[in-house]
Design an enzyme around this catalytic site. Sequence first.
Site, PDB file in Angstrom:
ATOM      1  N   LYS A 127       1.846  -3.670   6.229  1.00 35.18           N
ATOM      2  CA  LYS A 127       2.280  -3.779   4.825  1.00 35.18           C
ATOM      3  C   LYS A 127       3.798  -3.671   4.717  1.00 35.18           C
ATOM      4  O   LYS A 127       4.437  -4.367   3.934  1.00 35.18           O
ATOM      5  CB  LYS A 127       1.603  -2.694   3.981  1.00 35.18           C
ATOM      6  CG  LYS A 127       0.094  -2.835   3.912  1.00 35.18           C
ATOM      7  CD  LYS A 127      -0.317  -4.163   3.280  1.00 35.18           C
ATOM      8  CE  LYS A 127      -1.814  -4.329   3.187  1.00 35.18           C
ATOM      9  NZ  LYS A 127      -2.206  -5.624   2.628  1.00 35.18           N
ATOM     10  N   SER A 162       0.836  -1.212   0.000  1.00 37.13           N
ATOM     11  CA  SER A 162       0.000   0.000   0.000  1.00 37.13           C
ATOM     12  C   SER A 162       0.863   1.252   0.000  1.00 37.13           C
ATOM     13  O   SER A 162       1.954   1.266   0.601  1.00 37.13           O
ATOM     14  CB  SER A 162      -0.877  -0.015   1.249  1.00 37.13           C
ATOM     15  OG  SER A 162      -1.461   1.244   1.448  1.00 37.13           O
ATOM     16  N   TYR A 210      -2.015  -0.534  10.105  1.00 34.01           N
ATOM     17  CA  TYR A 210      -2.264  -1.041   8.752  1.00 34.01           C
ATOM     18  C   TYR A 210      -1.015  -0.843   7.879  1.00 34.01           C
ATOM     19  O   TYR A 210      -0.526  -1.790   7.247  1.00 34.01           O
ATOM     20  CB  TYR A 210      -3.492  -0.334   8.160  1.00 34.01           C
ATOM     21  CG  TYR A 210      -3.702  -0.643   6.709  1.00 34.01           C
ATOM     22  CD1 TYR A 210      -4.044  -1.928   6.292  1.00 34.01           C
ATOM     23  CD2 TYR A 210      -3.543   0.350   5.745  1.00 34.01           C
ATOM     24  CE1 TYR A 210      -4.214  -2.211   4.944  1.00 34.01           C
ATOM     25  CE2 TYR A 210      -3.722   0.075   4.400  1.00 34.01           C
ATOM     26  CZ  TYR A 210      -4.056  -1.212   4.004  1.00 34.01           C
ATOM     27  OH  TYR A 210      -4.211  -1.493   2.678  1.00 34.01           O
TER      28      TYR A 210
END
Length: 327
Positions: A150, A120, A146
């Site tokens: 990644k 991302s 989050y």
Amino acid sequence: MTGATILVTGAGGYIGSQTVLALQDAQHRVVGLDDLTVGRPELLELSDRVLVADCRDTARLRAIFEAEDIAGVVHCAALAVVAESVAAPTRYLDVNVGGLLNVLGRAVEHGGVPVVFSSSGTVYGDPTATSGLLAEGHAVAPVHAYGLSKRIGEQALAFENHASGLRSVALRYFNAAGADLAGRAGEWHQGPESRVLPRLLGAAQRGLPFELAGDDFGTPDGTCVRDFVHVVDVARAHLQALDYLRSGGPSRVLNIGAGLGTSVLQLVAEVERVTGKTLPLRIGPRRPGDVARLVADVREADATLGWRPELTLGDIVKSAASWHAQR
Ligand SMILES: NC(=O)c1ccc[n+]([C@@H]2O[C@H](COP(=O)([O-])OP(=O)(O)OC[C@H]3O[C@@H](n4cnc5c(N)ncnc54)[C@H](O)[C@@H]3O)[C@@H](O)[C@H]2O)c1
């Protein structure tokens, strides 16, 4: 390359299901896996073989690799709502890192099956000093669990490449948006929708005001600037990344975006143009984890894969609007 069996995790989700269609359109056979916590059974059913399973389940994944001649993996399964990850960091790290490690372990066990990983643009964190485009060499500094999940995933892939030679492409998507051009798939989740475009279209359809998540970011109109890239272009990037890996290409990390910044207010204007409806706006609070601006430099994906975005913001909004209306 055609005719291979590809495992797609998160195949009941938005990008996973569009990637399944892209692979099938290129004559590949797809084993689709999803635990359907967020994804939809209707989207998972698009796969040639359907498995409802948790991607952290070692026994299930090992059985899939033993039963099927898996030639490549696209690992999309993850929890993917930034604000949720701020509230539940451990759960996000468990699912997102644990899921990748299980996939990676099985891919190594089976002789180094190449992996395309959904990373991302959030790995860049809050790059306030950069008013231009973010290239892959820009410093990474995740600001929420989050983004961290990644980044750890990318690092796990790099270390595994060094240790066993397993090759991968980590695609750092920016903001995927839009729907399949033939209306076969689109954004559709269990529970409330968190993404801006489906929420905007829902408000337009119901004649409700749309709440902007903050208008005091340090951007020209005060709303967040994002790089919206058509999900059909994103899906094609997986196909090209698999072709690249299956032709022997070395591991890479690549941005996938449109290379253009669009503010939330500019997106609102495009939705109003396409739907012919005026959207009353309310200013609400910022969402936890949101940063002012994230826009990709996508030249490396072009140089490595020959990938470049083909569809426009207008295509994104039109395809999403017709998917929304059809549902
Ligand atoms: N949508 C974007 O703009 C965007 C941007 C950058 C990165 N990504 C990444 O791309 C991937 C796909 O995103 P998306 O937008 O399609 O999200 P999505 O939520 O639509 O799809 C993710 C899918 O993973 C499934 N899943 C979650 N936990 C699972 C588990 N433990 N086992 C099996 N399946 C599980 C969900 O049920 C869902 O169907 C994610 O990894 C996400 O982090 C998305």
